[in-house]
Scaffold this motif. Sequence first.
Motif, PDB file in Angstrom:
ATOM      1  N   UNK A  81      39.190  22.966  33.715  1.00 49.61           N
ATOM      2  CA  UNK A  81      39.983  22.729  34.929  1.00 49.61           C
ATOM      3  C   UNK A  81      39.835  23.887  35.908  1.00 49.61           C
ATOM      4  N   UNK A  82      39.846  25.102  35.390  1.00 51.12           N
ATOM      5  CA  UNK A  82      39.673  26.287  36.239  1.00 51.12           C
ATOM      6  C   UNK A  82      38.297  26.278  36.904  1.00 51.12           C
ATOM      7  N   UNK A  83      37.276  25.905  36.146  1.00 51.01           N
ATOM      8  CA  UNK A  83      35.909  25.843  36.694  1.00 51.01           C
ATOM      9  C   UNK A  83      35.825  24.809  37.823  1.00 51.01           C
ATOM     10  N   UNK A  84      36.469  23.656  37.632  1.00 43.52           N
ATOM     11  CA  UNK A  84      36.484  22.626  38.685  1.00 43.52           C
ATOM     12  C   UNK A  84      37.107  23.159  39.975  1.00 43.52           C
ATOM     13  N   UNK A 105      26.385  23.826  40.950  1.00 41.98           N
ATOM     14  CA  UNK A 105      26.098  24.290  39.588  1.00 41.98           C
ATOM     15  C   UNK A 105      27.400  24.656  38.870  1.00 41.98           C
ATOM     16  N   UNK A 106      28.303  25.363  39.581  1.00 34.79           N
ATOM     17  CA  UNK A 106      29.599  25.722  38.988  1.00 34.79           C
ATOM     18  C   UNK A 106      30.368  24.458  38.598  1.00 34.79           C
ATOM     19  N   UNK A 107      30.417  23.486  39.517  1.00 38.12           N
ATOM     20  CA  UNK A 107      31.070  22.215  39.196  1.00 38.12           C
ATOM     21  C   UNK A 107      30.434  21.556  37.977  1.00 38.12           C
ATOM     22  N   UNK A 108      29.112  21.684  37.893  1.00 37.14           N
ATOM     23  CA  UNK A 108      28.383  21.093  36.776  1.00 37.14           C
ATOM     24  C   UNK A 108      28.836  21.623  35.429  1.00 37.14           C
TER      25      UNK A 108
END
Length: 446
Positions: A81-84, A105-108
């Motif tokens: 969730x934090x990465x999203x 890429x981060x969302x990925x």
Amino acid sequence: MNKNLSKGWIFFFGALGGLLYGYDTGVISGALLFISDDIPLTNFLEGLVVSSLLVGAIAGAGMSGYVSDRFGRRRVVFVIALIYIIGSLVLAFAPNVAILVTGRVILGLGVGGSTAIVPVYLSEMAPTEQRGALASLNQLMITIGIVLAYFVNYAFTPIEGWRWMLGLAAVPALVLMIGVMFMPESPKWLLKQNREKEARKVMGMTRDQSEIEDEIKQMKKIEAQKESTWDVLTAKWVRPMLLVGSGIAVFQQFIGINAVIYYAPTIFTEAGLENSASILGTVGIGILNVLMTLVAIATIDKVGRKKLLLIGNVGMTLSLAILATILFTQELTTSIAWLTVVFLGLFIIFFSATWGPVVWVMLPELFPLKARGAATGFTTLLLSLANLIVSLFFPILLGAIGTAMVFVIFSVIGVLAFLFVLKFVPETKGRSLEQIENDLRGEGTG
């Protein structure tokens, strides 16, 4: 809070990662129409922006399975969730292609983690007789996320607000981050950590008492096997299921679903529709996606997984083959453009009622407890890799050989997928995860 309400919240928040996956999958289709006005994109860069999410997804799927086996499903979902949130905000403020790709890429990483962990968590929380329906909530949330993205795209089309389209994914991610703090850990993982008292308490939220004793007994029998995750993952008796899991994961993407999801507005504009009509047509496809997933939830524990996959193959292959024939033989008109919408809609109907939810249900079902996270992570890594290949090369193929020929290729792959399912895929309906594992061990060690 009564048991049914408690159970509802558990599975809602357990599946919410799927909504984020769906939103970030679907939102790029509308954003692509306007990003080039601010950040110039060639065909290659367009494909790179779309597919870079899958680069992160490969890494996320590869890591999250092992990490969740070690630290628990719940903690990993919190990090996802934090990465999203971070990825969404990076995209909303991206000044150039490099930052745009970095944000994707981060969302990925979040997408890959979701694909690996959410199906495992739902399968391990669900009682046997409802596992297909409850595990299908992941796919339902994916489809809701996609259609939500399409509505957001349509709402922001008048102002060409692609930054809003991409950035609003942070809102459901924040809801997930808060919700996961109140979610229980998977009882299977708790028992694996010798935390039987906690496991029994969690199982009591979703199961009758009579089921709990039998399930605990079966899990203890499996846990008594002195094997590491790696020992199980590389065991000879697991290999057939790794083949099956890898096959259905790759075919789910090579059939062409995300080419339609990512590029539906592009396909419709190529067919002759205006930007606004193209996005509206895509909204219709998104709604179909949600409705047919509800049909799948109602039927998957009755009809069975394998039969649904075969039915879906026939429907998807015929839809694309007929559409390709029309596009080959007719000149582009408004009528042909809307026929494209109709037959892509039929493709979505068959996919959403079959391959969409069934693959996510089956992947964790196929693998033994001690390696379930790692094995599901491996197969979803392959799924993300297949998704990457399709999304990167689809716009290039579209420009090189045309829409009709691309759909011919997807039709042929649909036939190959049918033959693979017919020969190799077992039926898992109505069998507990422990029964499936015991059968595998018996076949492999006899």
